[in-house]
Write a protein that holds these residues in place. Structure first.
Motif, PDB file in Angstrom:
ATOM      1  N   ASP A   1       0.926  -1.053  -0.105  1.00 36.43           N
ATOM      2  CA  ASP A   1      -0.028   0.019  -0.124  1.00 36.43           C
ATOM      3  C   ASP A   1       0.813   1.209   0.058  1.00 36.43           C
ATOM      4  O   ASP A   1       0.155   2.318   0.016  1.00 36.43           O
ATOM      5  CB  ASP A   1      -0.973   0.011   1.407  1.00 36.43           C
ATOM      6  N   GLY A   2       2.431   1.078  -0.133  1.00 40.87           N
ATOM      7  CA  GLY A   2       3.195   2.301  -0.100  1.00 40.87           C
ATOM      8  C   GLY A   2       3.659   2.830   1.168  1.00 40.87           C
ATOM      9  O   GLY A   2       4.701   3.574   1.291  1.00 40.87           O
ATOM     10  N   THR A   3       3.381   2.145   2.182  1.00 42.38           N
ATOM     11  CA  THR A   3       3.741   2.501   3.475  1.00 42.38           C
ATOM     12  C   THR A   3       4.686   1.708   3.941  1.00 42.38           C
ATOM     13  O   THR A   3       5.308   0.647   2.981  1.00 42.38           O
ATOM     14  CB  THR A   3       2.630   2.276   4.465  1.00 42.38           C
ATOM     15  N   TYR A   4       5.601   1.781   5.162  1.00 35.49           N
ATOM     16  CA  TYR A   4       6.857   0.954   5.601  1.00 35.49           C
ATOM     17  C   TYR A   4       6.501   0.501   6.838  1.00 35.49           C
ATOM     18  O   TYR A   4       5.916   1.040   7.771  1.00 35.49           O
ATOM     19  CB  TYR A   4       7.964   2.022   5.414  1.00 35.49           C
ATOM     20  N   THR A   5       7.065  -0.598   7.097  1.00 37.98           N
ATOM     21  CA  THR A   5       7.048  -1.233   8.541  1.00 37.98           C
ATOM     22  C   THR A   5       8.325  -1.586   9.091  1.00 37.98           C
ATOM     23  O   THR A   5       9.385  -2.042   8.006  1.00 37.98           O
ATOM     24  CB  THR A   5       6.113  -2.388   8.439  1.00 37.98           C
ATOM     25  N   GLN A   6       8.915  -1.475  10.313  1.00 36.68           N
ATOM     26  CA  GLN A   6      10.148  -1.661  10.739  1.00 36.68           C
ATOM     27  C   GLN A   6      10.059  -2.620  11.850  1.00 36.68           C
ATOM     28  O   GLN A   6       9.046  -2.445  12.725  1.00 36.68           O
ATOM     29  CB  GLN A   6      10.796  -0.321  11.260  1.00 36.68           C
ATOM     30  N   TYR A   7      11.303  -3.582  12.011  1.00 35.98           N
ATOM     31  CA  TYR A   7      11.294  -4.488  13.067  1.00 35.98           C
ATOM     32  C   TYR A   7      12.555  -4.509  13.545  1.00 35.98           C
ATOM     33  O   TYR A   7      13.511  -4.791  12.850  1.00 35.98           O
ATOM     34  CB  TYR A   7      10.982  -5.928  12.368  1.00 35.98           C
ATOM     35  N   GLY A   8      12.770  -4.171  14.908  1.00 36.78           N
ATOM     36  CA  GLY A   8      14.083  -3.627  15.545  1.00 36.78           C
ATOM     37  C   GLY A   8      14.394  -4.770  16.540  1.00 36.78           C
ATOM     38  O   GLY A   8      13.697  -5.490  17.143  1.00 36.78           O
ATOM     39  N   HIS A   9      15.706  -4.499  16.997  1.00 41.81           N
ATOM     40  CA  HIS A   9      16.297  -5.489  18.166  1.00 41.81           C
ATOM     41  C   HIS A   9      16.504  -6.974  17.825  1.00 41.81           C
ATOM     42  O   HIS A   9      16.178  -7.818  18.439  1.00 41.81           O
ATOM     43  CB  HIS A   9      15.553  -5.141  19.423  1.00 41.81           C
ATOM     44  N   LEU A  10      16.441  -7.302  16.444  1.00 42.21           N
ATOM     45  CA  LEU A  10      16.192  -8.898  16.199  1.00 42.21           C
ATOM     46  C   LEU A  10      17.530  -9.491  16.382  1.00 42.21           C
ATOM     47  O   LEU A  10      18.679  -8.932  16.429  1.00 42.21           O
ATOM     48  CB  LEU A  10      16.026  -8.943  14.606  1.00 42.21           C
ATOM     49  N   SER A  11      17.738 -10.624  16.874  1.00 41.24           N
ATOM     50  CA  SER A  11      18.704 -11.321  17.170  1.00 41.24           C
ATOM     51  C   SER A  11      19.083 -12.157  15.870  1.00 41.24           C
ATOM     52  O   SER A  11      20.406 -12.324  15.734  1.00 41.24           O
ATOM     53  CB  SER A  11      18.408 -12.599  18.325  1.00 41.24           C
ATOM     54  N   SER A  12      18.477 -12.224  15.074  1.00 40.59           N
ATOM     55  CA  SER A  12      18.693 -12.807  13.594  1.00 40.59           C
ATOM     56  C   SER A  12      17.885 -12.134  12.465  1.00 40.59           C
ATOM     57  O   SER A  12      16.676 -12.000  12.741  1.00 40.59           O
ATOM     58  CB  SER A  12      19.052 -14.336  13.527  1.00 40.59           C
ATOM     59  N   ILE A  13      18.409 -12.221  11.103  1.00 39.48           N
ATOM     60  CA  ILE A  13      17.663 -11.637  10.055  1.00 39.48           C
ATOM     61  C   ILE A  13      17.525 -12.831   8.968  1.00 39.48           C
ATOM     62  O   ILE A  13      18.715 -13.464   8.760  1.00 39.48           O
ATOM     63  CB  ILE A  13      18.414 -10.344   9.495  1.00 39.48           C
ATOM     64  N   ASN A  14      16.522 -13.152   8.733  1.00 43.37           N
ATOM     65  CA  ASN A  14      16.352 -14.234   7.448  1.00 43.37           C
ATOM     66  C   ASN A  14      15.804 -13.720   6.112  1.00 43.37           C
ATOM     67  O   ASN A  14      15.614 -14.437   5.433  1.00 43.37           O
ATOM     68  CB  ASN A  14      15.233 -14.978   8.045  1.00 43.37           C
ATOM     69  N   VAL A  15      15.991 -12.497   5.817  1.00 47.78           N
ATOM     70  CA  VAL A  15      15.772 -11.903   4.557  1.00 47.78           C
ATOM     71  C   VAL A  15      16.920 -10.810   4.247  1.00 47.78           C
ATOM     72  O   VAL A  15      17.849 -10.449   5.110  1.00 47.78           O
ATOM     73  CB  VAL A  15      14.333 -11.022   4.750  1.00 47.78           C
ATOM     74  N   SER A  16      16.776 -10.643   2.934  1.00 46.77           N
ATOM     75  CA  SER A  16      17.864  -9.757   2.275  1.00 46.77           C
ATOM     76  C   SER A  16      16.934  -8.741   1.297  1.00 46.77           C
ATOM     77  O   SER A  16      15.991  -8.650   1.062  1.00 46.77           O
ATOM     78  CB  SER A  16      18.825 -10.418   1.545  1.00 46.77           C
ATOM     79  N   VAL A  17      17.846  -7.470   1.275  1.00 45.20           N
ATOM     80  CA  VAL A  17      17.249  -6.261   0.480  1.00 45.20           C
ATOM     81  C   VAL A  17      16.711  -6.823  -0.904  1.00 45.20           C
ATOM     82  O   VAL A  17      17.625  -7.446  -1.612  1.00 45.20           O
ATOM     83  CB  VAL A  17      18.271  -5.300   0.427  1.00 45.20           C
TER      84      VAL A  17
ATOM     85  N   PHE B   1       8.304  -2.413  16.856  1.00 46.67           N
ATOM     86  CA  PHE B   1       7.663  -2.424  15.544  1.00 46.67           C
ATOM     87  C   PHE B   1       7.456  -0.854  15.350  1.00 46.67           C
ATOM     88  O   PHE B   1       6.438  -0.397  16.095  1.00 46.67           O
ATOM     89  CB  PHE B   1       6.384  -3.390  15.548  1.00 46.67           C
ATOM     90  N   GLU B   2       7.386  -0.457  13.935  1.00 51.03           N
ATOM     91  CA  GLU B   2       7.053   0.782  13.659  1.00 51.03           C
ATOM     92  C   GLU B   2       6.198   0.741  12.386  1.00 51.03           C
ATOM     93  O   GLU B   2       6.381  -0.037  11.522  1.00 51.03           O
ATOM     94  CB  GLU B   2       8.208   1.778  13.531  1.00 51.03           C
ATOM     95  N   ALA B   3       5.256   1.662  12.062  1.00 54.14           N
ATOM     96  CA  ALA B   3       4.828   2.013  10.920  1.00 54.14           C
ATOM     97  C   ALA B   3       5.116   3.252  10.254  1.00 54.14           C
ATOM     98  O   ALA B   3       5.036   4.362  11.123  1.00 54.14           O
ATOM     99  CB  ALA B   3       3.114   1.784  11.045  1.00 54.14           C
ATOM    100  N   ARG B   4       5.680   3.443   9.229  1.00 50.78           N
ATOM    101  CA  ARG B   4       6.028   4.759   8.758  1.00 50.78           C
ATOM    102  C   ARG B   4       5.391   5.302   7.141  1.00 50.78           C
ATOM    103  O   ARG B   4       4.935   4.244   6.695  1.00 50.78           O
ATOM    104  CB  ARG B   4       7.519   4.825   8.581  1.00 50.78           C
ATOM    105  N   THR B   5       5.700   6.345   6.934  1.00 55.74           N
ATOM    106  CA  THR B   5       5.244   6.970   5.642  1.00 55.74           C
ATOM    107  C   THR B   5       6.209   6.787   4.638  1.00 55.74           C
ATOM    108  O   THR B   5       6.076   6.738   3.437  1.00 55.74           O
ATOM    109  CB  THR B   5       4.748   8.308   5.692  1.00 55.74           C
ATOM    110  N   THR B   6       7.554   6.769   5.239  1.00 56.87           N
ATOM    111  CA  THR B   6       8.912   6.713   4.314  1.00 56.87           C
ATOM    112  C   THR B   6       9.910   5.677   5.246  1.00 56.87           C
ATOM    113  O   THR B   6       9.431   5.122   6.233  1.00 56.87           O
ATOM    114  CB  THR B   6       9.525   8.096   4.274  1.00 56.87           C
ATOM    115  N   PRO B   7      10.874   5.337   4.538  1.00 59.74           N
ATOM    116  CA  PRO B   7      11.588   4.266   5.151  1.00 59.74           C
ATOM    117  C   PRO B   7      12.516   4.977   6.320  1.00 59.74           C
ATOM    118  O   PRO B   7      13.338   4.276   6.871  1.00 59.74           O
ATOM    119  CB  PRO B   7      12.481   3.952   4.168  1.00 59.74           C
ATOM    120  N   GLU B   8      12.496   6.141   6.336  1.00 60.45           N
ATOM    121  CA  GLU B   8      13.480   6.881   7.369  1.00 60.45           C
ATOM    122  C   GLU B   8      12.823   7.239   8.693  1.00 60.45           C
ATOM    123  O   GLU B   8      11.731   7.297   8.947  1.00 60.45           O
ATOM    124  CB  GLU B   8      13.568   8.401   6.557  1.00 60.45           C
TER     125      GLU B   8
END
Length: 264
Positions: free
Chosen positions: A197-213, A239-246
């Motif tokens: 839908d054009g919005t952005y979500t952020q997931y922080g403080h992870l112990s591991s990452i399973n995806v790539s850019v 967890f955040e919801a944003r209008t931009t990736p910043e």
């Protein structure tokens, strides 16, 4: 004076006997019977009963009539057989047309059923891809949006914290494309996803990452594990919801999830 007849000369030809004439006539009529002419030619010759009796032609006429009847019967039988064969061919052709029509109808029905199933599958997939889920299954919010405190550089919480022990599966909340996957400073290991839908979500403080850019993700897909990396006091998911990736373009994440049908 006496007259004498010379012998051996001037004798009048003798006439054929009645027997010979009758035999010849019967043979002639018999020959005509075989050609079918008896009916046309023999009748005048046999005008009187006495002539029939003398020539003995009655058997010849009877034989001719019997033969004609046999020929007529044979012709009728052949005509009937031909009509029956034609009728059987018509029935066979009609059965073939009916079978072909039934086959075509069955094929059309199968095609329609496949199309209906395909449409249903596409619709189900569309709904699945447009669906949203919670980032942590069966969890709850331990710190709300815009909570104040010195632990946040902006003076308030820019997202929400979901209670989660270290190593808990973190899900993408919806369909999108990964635009950031790695170290995020005070966010520790973090992931940012551009949603459909054009919005952005952020997931922080992870112990591991399973995806790539650049990777696409779907609702509920595992993208990492919760942890305590970055500026934290304990394991949880930020967890955040944003209008931009910043950073700084945050919106209320609870209202965001609820607007997409997620009960939090």
């Amino acid at each position: 004076m006496a007259f004498t007849r010379a012998t051996g000369k001037h004798r009048r030809p003798s006439r054929p006997s009645l027997v010979n004439r009758t035999t010849a006539r019967a043979a002639s009529v018999a020959a005509l019977a075989t050609t079918g002419v008896v009916g046309a030619l023999a009748a005048p010759a046999l005008a009187t009963e006495s002539a029939v009796e003398q020539t003995g032609l009655t058997p010849v006429i009877s034989i001719g009539e019997s033969l004609a009847e046999q020929i007529d019967a044979q012709a009728a039988a052949q005509e009937q057989a031909a009509e029956q064969a034609a009728a059987e061919k018509r029935i066979e052709a009609a059965e073939k047309r009916a079978a072909a029509a039934a086959k075509k109808l069955a094929e059309e029905r199968v095609k329609q059923e496949r199309e209906v199933k395909a449409r249903a599958a596409r619709e189900a997939e569309r709904k699945r891809l447009n669906a949203f889920v919670a980032p942590i299954s069966g969890s709850y919010i331990s710190t709300g949006y815009k909570a104040g405190g010195a632990v946040w550089s902006s003076g308030s919480h820019t997202g929400v914290d979901f209670h989660a022990a270290s190593g808990t599966t973190v899900h993408a909340v919806g369909s999108g494309t990964v635009v950031e996957a790695g170290w995020g400073g005070s966010y520790g290991n973090n992931i940012v996803i551009k949603m459909i839908d054009g919005t952005y979500t952020q997931y922080g403080h992870l112990s591991s990452i399973n995806v790539s850019v650049g990777q696409t993700v779907t609702p509920g897909q595992q993208i990492g594990l919760s942890g305590a990396t970055g500026n934290v006091t304990g394991a949880h998911l930020h967890f955040e919801a944003r209008t931009t990736p910043e950073y700084g373009s945050d919106i209320n994440p609870v209202a965001y999830l609820r607007s997409h049908g997620v009960n939090v």
